[in-house]
Design an enzyme around this catalytic site. Structure first.
Site, mmCIF file in Angstrom:
data_model
loop_
_atom_site.group_PDB
_atom_site.id
_atom_site.type_symbol
_atom_site.label_atom_id
_atom_site.label_comp_id
_atom_site.label_asym_id
_atom_site.label_seq_id
_atom_site.Cartn_x
_atom_site.Cartn_y
_atom_site.Cartn_z
ATOM 1 N N ASP A 1 0.886 -1.178 -0.124
ATOM 2 C CA ASP A 1 0.083 0.111 0.106
ATOM 3 C C ASP A 1 1.002 1.315 -0.152
ATOM 4 O OD1 ASP A 1 0.859 0.324 2.641
ATOM 5 O OD2 ASP A 1 -0.835 -0.710 3.603
ATOM 6 N N GLU B 1 -15.934 -5.032 5.942
ATOM 7 C CA GLU B 1 -14.649 -4.951 4.832
ATOM 8 C C GLU B 1 -14.439 -6.405 4.244
ATOM 9 O OE1 GLU B 1 -10.403 -2.896 4.138
ATOM 10 O OE2 GLU B 1 -11.024 -3.506 6.210
ATOM 11 N N LYS C 1 -6.723 1.494 -2.855
ATOM 12 C CA LYS C 1 -5.417 2.101 -2.059
ATOM 13 C C LYS C 1 -4.943 3.485 -2.896
ATOM 14 C CE LYS C 1 -5.493 -0.817 1.341
ATOM 15 N NZ LYS C 1 -5.601 -0.582 2.532
ATOM 16 N N ASN D 1 -3.909 5.171 3.574
ATOM 17 C CA ASN D 1 -3.270 4.664 4.662
ATOM 18 C C ASN D 1 -2.016 5.663 5.377
ATOM 19 O OD1 ASN D 1 -3.433 1.936 2.539
ATOM 20 N ND2 ASN D 1 -3.402 1.540 4.837
ATOM 21 N N ARG E 1 3.149 -7.711 9.738
ATOM 22 C CA ARG E 1 4.807 -7.386 9.624
ATOM 23 C C ARG E 1 5.433 -7.849 10.759
ATOM 24 N NH1 ARG E 1 2.209 -3.512 6.337
ATOM 25 N NH2 ARG E 1 2.742 -3.361 4.096
ATOM 26 N N HIS F 1 -12.618 -2.569 10.763
ATOM 27 C CA HIS F 1 -11.434 -2.921 9.767
ATOM 28 C C HIS F 1 -11.262 -4.382 9.945
ATOM 29 C CE1 HIS F 1 -7.171 -3.363 9.583
ATOM 30 N NE2 HIS F 1 -7.171 -2.929 8.464
#
Length: 372
Positions: free
Chosen positions: A23, A325, A174, A205, A60, A305
């Protein structure tokens, strides 16, 4: 009758992604492409034979930390009545309070808290949404996974068409690239492809500064967006509030906040038209319900989210018509699938969350602890 928790099984699972995900945070050099999602699963059992399944996640970094923290505090659940969920949430928070009452410490609690709610609904023989008190049996849904910036625009358009054919009701893409002209061209192409009737959202973002967010928000007014998401840093409440005041397009944010207190500050600042809390990020269903009570009092729209498997139930119990979502990323972890048609996700009729772990989830397990 009182029941007692006899065991807690915690599993750290690495979910690989088919392609590296990028993103705007990747394009601006702040993060590396995402190649996997670290999942934390909690399975709780009681002496009367009841069970519950919950999960949290990290992208991550942070997965091993969540697992380690959960292993440290989970023994405090043994012998407790699983019905006393808010009290147990507080007990676990204070067990790890020296490292904080937000962020990773409560995210480790989330999987356990969600498992307790799943257990409670299963014991009642009700879908979680019905246990909470549903306003609806299905919820509007939009797809995000097809609109990331690593995908060329031709692929984004194909993904959008496939999502609509599957029955999904809206498309999010995005933005937030260093070249704002590329963002505008991307939005224009998707809007032209979809037509004016399909709900379209964009997500920067957190990569714009205040002047850029104002300019881009005004430039995008022509596309009739359902919302602009995270145009600014997640903690820039004043900047978000200014955008809410000056743009016709609704502003959505909140996914990166990690406590009810942080969301309360966002709401007090008038910094969002649409609130996007994430139950695993703020500590589970218990704090999520506290937050949605506050959000509903302020007449805010709700669009939780990620983690549709959890948020479908929570959104169905929200007073105003929400959005959920759609991400297919977590589907390999479960045996069941969510029914989607006519732009909406249907609340499963199965008790609890309606989920069981798949054999693939077991194969992807990298660490496990059983507390008994």
């Amino acid at each position: 009758m009182n029941d007692r928790i006899t065991s807690v099984r915690l599993s750290s699972v690495r979910l690989p992604l088919d392609v590296p995900i990028s993103d705007a945070k990747v394009l601006t050099g702040r993060q590396r492409p995402m190649t996997e999602v670290a999942m934390l699963f909690a399975e709780i059992a009681t002496e009367q034979g009841h069970e519950g399944l919950g999960f949290g996640y990290s992208k991550r970094a942070g997965g091993p930390g969540q697992f380690a923290h959960a292993v440290e505090i989970a023994p405090d659940l043994l012998g407790e009545d699983p019905s006393d969920i808010p009290r147990l949430w507080e007990k676990l928070v204070w067990a790890g309070a020296s490292v904080g009452r937000s962020g990773l410490s409560v995210q480790a609690i989330a999987a356990v808290d969600i498992a307790l709610w799943d257990l409670k609904a299963r014991r009642a023989g009700l879908p979680l949404a019905k246990l909470l008190g549903a306003h609806r049996d299905s919820v509007r849904c939009y797809n995000t996974s097809g609109g990331f910036l690593h995908a060329p625009i031709e692929q984004v358009l194909e993904n959008a068409s496939a999502a609509l054919e599957r029955g999904i009701g809206g498309i999010k893409i995005k933005v937030g690239q260093p070249d704002t002209r590329a963002d505008l061209a991307r939005v224009e192409a998707v809007r032209a492809h979809l037509g004016d009737a399909v709900p379209l959202m964009v997500d920067a973002n957190q990569q714009w500064d205040r002047p850029t967010a104002r300019r881009m928000g005004r430039a995008m007014e022509q596309y009739g967006l359902t919302w602009i998401e995270e145009p600014l840093d997640a903690y820039d409440h004043e900047g978000h509030a200014a955008l809410v005041s000056c743009l016709d397009t609704p502003v959505a944010t909140g996914e990166m906040l990690t406590s009810v207190a942080e969301h309360a500050a966002l709401i007090r600042a008038g910094a969002a038209d649409i609130l996007q809390p994430d139950a695993p990020r703020i500590g589970g269903i218990t704090p999520f319900l506290r937050l949605t009570a506050l959000a509903e009092h302020h007449r805010l729209q709700l669009a939780p989210h990620f983690a549709m498997e959890i948020h479908l139930h929570l959104a169905a119990a929200y007073g105003q018509e929400p959005w959920v979502e759609h991400f297919e990323w977590l589907e390999p972890l479960f045996d069941e699938r969510i029914e989607i048609a006519a732009g909406r996700m249907a609340v499963p009729s199965r008790p609890g969350l309606g989920l069981t772990l798949s054999e693939q989830a077991v194969k992807w397990t990298v660490d496990q602890a059983v507390i008994a």
